[in-house]
Design a protein around this motif. Structure first.
Motif, PDB file in Angstrom:
ATOM      1  N   HIS A   1      36.478  13.597 -46.222  1.00 41.69           N
ATOM      2  CA  HIS A   1      37.162  14.690 -44.927  1.00 41.69           C
ATOM      3  C   HIS A   1      36.605  16.179 -44.927  1.00 41.69           C
ATOM      4  CE1 HIS A   1      38.927  15.223 -41.156  1.00 41.69           C
ATOM      5  NE2 HIS A   1      39.187  16.374 -41.358  1.00 41.69           N
ATOM      6  N   ALA A   2      36.111  17.113 -44.047  1.00 43.45           N
ATOM      7  CA  ALA A   2      35.808  18.636 -43.610  1.00 43.45           C
ATOM      8  C   ALA A   2      35.739  18.241 -41.842  1.00 43.45           C
ATOM      9  CB  ALA A   2      33.979  18.139 -43.914  1.00 43.45           C
TER      10      ALA A   2
ATOM     11  N   GLN B   1      30.903  15.968 -39.063  1.00 43.63           N
ATOM     12  CA  GLN B   1      29.357  17.163 -39.605  1.00 43.63           C
ATOM     13  C   GLN B   1      30.552  18.570 -39.865  1.00 43.63           C
ATOM     14  OE1 GLN B   1      28.003  17.942 -35.550  1.00 43.63           O
ATOM     15  NE2 GLN B   1      27.787  15.610 -35.151  1.00 43.63           N
ATOM     16  N   ALA B   2      31.132  18.627 -40.418  1.00 47.00           N
ATOM     17  CA  ALA B   2      32.364  19.221 -40.806  1.00 47.00           C
ATOM     18  C   ALA B   2      32.714  20.350 -39.579  1.00 47.00           C
ATOM     19  CB  ALA B   2      31.841  19.983 -41.993  1.00 47.00           C
ATOM     20  N   TYR B   3      32.181  19.605 -38.827  1.00 47.02           N
ATOM     21  CA  TYR B   3      32.699  20.601 -37.068  1.00 47.02           C
ATOM     22  C   TYR B   3      34.354  20.984 -37.381  1.00 47.02           C
ATOM     23  CZ  TYR B   3      32.704  21.422 -32.340  1.00 47.02           C
ATOM     24  OH  TYR B   3      32.004  22.347 -31.387  1.00 47.02           O
ATOM     25  N   PRO B   4      34.316  23.006 -37.140  1.00 50.68           N
ATOM     26  CA  PRO B   4      32.872  23.460 -36.158  1.00 50.68           C
ATOM     27  C   PRO B   4      32.202  23.929 -37.463  1.00 50.68           C
ATOM     28  CG  PRO B   4      35.383  24.790 -36.404  1.00 50.68           C
ATOM     29  CD  PRO B   4      34.942  23.345 -36.996  1.00 50.68           C
ATOM     30  N   TYR B   5      31.960  23.831 -38.675  1.00 53.09           N
ATOM     31  CA  TYR B   5      31.665  24.238 -40.081  1.00 53.09           C
ATOM     32  C   TYR B   5      30.196  23.738 -40.096  1.00 53.09           C
ATOM     33  CZ  TYR B   5      36.547  25.903 -40.381  1.00 53.09           C
ATOM     34  OH  TYR B   5      37.344  26.789 -40.781  1.00 53.09           O
ATOM     35  N   VAL B   6      29.611  23.350 -38.850  1.00 50.04           N
ATOM     36  CA  VAL B   6      28.357  22.389 -38.630  1.00 50.04           C
ATOM     37  C   VAL B   6      27.082  22.872 -39.728  1.00 50.04           C
ATOM     38  CG1 VAL B   6      28.275  23.601 -36.759  1.00 50.04           C
ATOM     39  CG2 VAL B   6      26.948  21.090 -37.235  1.00 50.04           C
TER      40      VAL B   6
ATOM     41  N   ILE C   1      42.305  14.616 -48.817  1.00 47.64           N
ATOM     42  CA  ILE C   1      42.783  15.676 -49.684  1.00 47.64           C
ATOM     43  C   ILE C   1      42.309  17.334 -48.635  1.00 47.64           C
ATOM     44  CG2 ILE C   1      40.476  16.887 -51.267  1.00 47.64           C
ATOM     45  CD1 ILE C   1      42.427  17.421 -53.587  1.00 47.64           C
ATOM     46  N   ALA C   2      41.530  17.413 -48.322  1.00 47.26           N
ATOM     47  CA  ALA C   2      41.078  19.186 -46.890  1.00 47.26           C
ATOM     48  C   ALA C   2      41.908  18.677 -46.223  1.00 47.26           C
ATOM     49  CB  ALA C   2      39.944  18.277 -45.847  1.00 47.26           C
TER      50      ALA C   2
ATOM     51  N   LEU D   1      42.877  24.630 -41.000  1.00 48.41           N
ATOM     52  CA  LEU D   1      41.406  24.187 -40.367  1.00 48.41           C
ATOM     53  C   LEU D   1      40.192  25.007 -41.624  1.00 48.41           C
ATOM     54  CD1 LEU D   1      39.261  22.365 -38.735  1.00 48.41           C
ATOM     55  CD2 LEU D   1      38.964  24.367 -37.067  1.00 48.41           C
ATOM     56  N   PRO D   2      40.559  26.258 -41.649  1.00 47.88           N
ATOM     57  CA  PRO D   2      40.168  27.101 -43.064  1.00 47.88           C
ATOM     58  C   PRO D   2      40.466  26.737 -44.484  1.00 47.88           C
ATOM     59  CG  PRO D   2      41.503  28.458 -41.647  1.00 47.88           C
ATOM     60  CD  PRO D   2      42.232  27.185 -41.635  1.00 47.88           C
ATOM     61  N   ALA D   3      40.760  25.719 -44.479  1.00 52.35           N
ATOM     62  CA  ALA D   3      41.135  25.323 -45.572  1.00 52.35           C
ATOM     63  C   ALA D   3      40.039  23.575 -45.999  1.00 52.35           C
ATOM     64  CB  ALA D   3      42.638  24.493 -46.365  1.00 52.35           C
ATOM     65  N   ALA D   4      39.249  23.067 -45.294  1.00 50.72           N
ATOM     66  CA  ALA D   4      39.230  22.335 -44.303  1.00 50.72           C
ATOM     67  C   ALA D   4      37.505  22.815 -44.303  1.00 50.72           C
ATOM     68  CB  ALA D   4      38.898  21.355 -43.776  1.00 50.72           C
ATOM     69  N   ASN D   5      37.205  23.618 -45.023  1.00 50.36           N
ATOM     70  CA  ASN D   5      36.089  24.322 -45.050  1.00 50.36           C
ATOM     71  C   ASN D   5      34.855  23.859 -45.927  1.00 50.36           C
ATOM     72  OD1 ASN D   5      33.298  25.704 -44.181  1.00 50.36           O
ATOM     73  ND2 ASN D   5      33.975  27.931 -44.346  1.00 50.36           N
TER      74      ASN D   5
END
Ligand SMILES: [Zn+2]
Length: 383
Positions: A232-233, A269-274, A170-171, A242-246
């Motif tokens: 998925h993140a 790792q939700a990269y870059p929101y690791v 959904i991300a 990308l911002p919606a996948a934080n």
């Protein structure tokens, strides 16, 4: 590193690859264009001029060349792997001690059957069931909305009898700021999707009201069947906003007591929101972090994110994965690099008193296999 004891070595530990995708139906006959595309998240063939100049590609070519005894050129490697066939792959996967794979069968749509993958690689292969793909397949039946929801719920419960986890993308579609919608709006979105499909359009679902509603239904199915939900993140292909996948956008979901016991795995790792992922796994008991995509893409650069994760997240919450698809030898390559990066990150911590050598080895064992075995309730694989 303590004197005289050598670097931390995790090479004898088994690996559960917690997130991979199907292999090509025939992984030996690969065109150079297809081969290059495996090393980028860019759209097919759009990155051809640049892929050769990425760290992932260059490092992979050198190691594949060594394995195959050829110069590290695309032409030489493709020719040699075609001649050698599955023999080499069996050897390198066995050397990498791959005990089990969790395969997200949602993409690519056509791949080698899972039973054949298990035979080819002599490891356990478990299915991960993608919820949006399931809903899109059901569109073909042109049911009315209530029947569609019923069929979706039934399909998830049926899948849970054979899969070890669900997965949501959904991300990619409408983001992780998931919220409840009035049923009338979800119904209208469904009717719109059916009409687009009937007019010859794509079955791809893109309406937030419907996708959010289906996500809650998937949470309910995951809760009821005890199957974790992989989400998925962070980064991926250019479809991602990308911002919606934080993953911090998932706070209303992880704070909702209805889903408090539903195990969620933040992918990549939700990269870059690791750091966000590390934080979430440190404060919500049901949130876990998969290490895939950053390993193998970042190569030795995976060290930094791994130090961030290991410094904050409980060692029980991190799980190795590769997100590899298409070519089986990349599963082995990624496992080698993942082990090495993990060992280096643990050494970094040992040298600074962040952990001990004994604890570090235990942490390595957990992250490479034991956490996934426990979370997904896999049968004990070869040790
Ligand atoms: Zn994936």
């Amino acid at each position: 590193m303590s004197a005289g004891r050598g670097p931390l070595d995790l090479s004898d530990l088994p690996v559960v690859d917690g997130h991979v995708h199907p292999l090509l139906p025939d992984p030996w006959a690969v065109s150079p264009e297809r081969f290059l595309d495996v090393f980028t998240e860019g759209r097919p063939e759009t990155m051809a001029a640049h892929v050769r100049h990425t760290g992932y590609f260059s490092r992979a070519m050198r190691e594949l060349g060594q394995w195959l005894g050829t110069p590290p050129t695309v032409e030489a490697i493709l020719e040699r792997r075609l001649a050698v066939g599955p023999g080499l792959v069996r050897r390198v996967v066995a050397e990498a001690r791959i005990a089990a794979l969790l395969v997200d069968t949602g993409y690519p749509p056509v791949g080698m059957p899972l039973a054949d993958v298990g035979q080819l690689l002599s490891c356990a292969v478990h299915e991960v069931f993608r919820v949006e793909t399931c809903a899109e397949t059901l569109l073909a039946r042109a049911l009315d909305y209530e029947e569609f929801l019923g069929a979706f719920n039934e399909a998830l419960r049926k899948a849970a009898r054979r899969c070890v986890a669900f997965k949501s993308i959904i991300a990619y579609r409408t983001g992780l700021a998931i919220r409840p919608w009035p049923p009338a709006e979800a119904r209208a979105a469904y009717t719109g999707a059916l009409a687009r499909r009937a007019a010859g359009g794509s079955p791809r679902l893109s309406d937030k009201a419907l996708l959010d509603t289906l996500f809650f239904a998937a949470l309910e199915a995951a809760t009821e069947t005890g199957r974790p939900l992989q989400i998925h993140a962070g980064w991926g292909d250019p479809d991602i906003d990308l911002p919606a996948a934080n993953p911090v956008l998932l706070r209303p979901v992880v704070e909702d007591p209805r889903w408090g016991a539903t195990q969620l795995v933040l992918l990549h790792q939700a990269y870059p929101y690791v750091r966000e992922a590390a934080f979430m796994s440190a404060v919500w008991p049901q949130v876990h972090v998969d290490l895939s995509l950053a390993i193998p893409f970042l190569g030795p650069g995976a060290l930094g994110p791994l130090i961030d994760l290991l410094s904050l997240a409980p060692a029980t919450k991190l799980m190795y994965g590769s997100d590899v698809h298409s070519l089986p030898e990349l599963i082995a390559l990624s496992a080698r690099w993942g082990r090495a990066a993990l060992a280096e990150a643990l050494e970094w911590l040992i040298a600074r008193g962040g952990t001990t050598r004994e604890e570090a080895r235990e942490t390595g064992r957990r992250i490479l296999a034991d956490n996934a075995r426990a979370l997904y309730r896999l049968e004990a694989g070869p040790a």
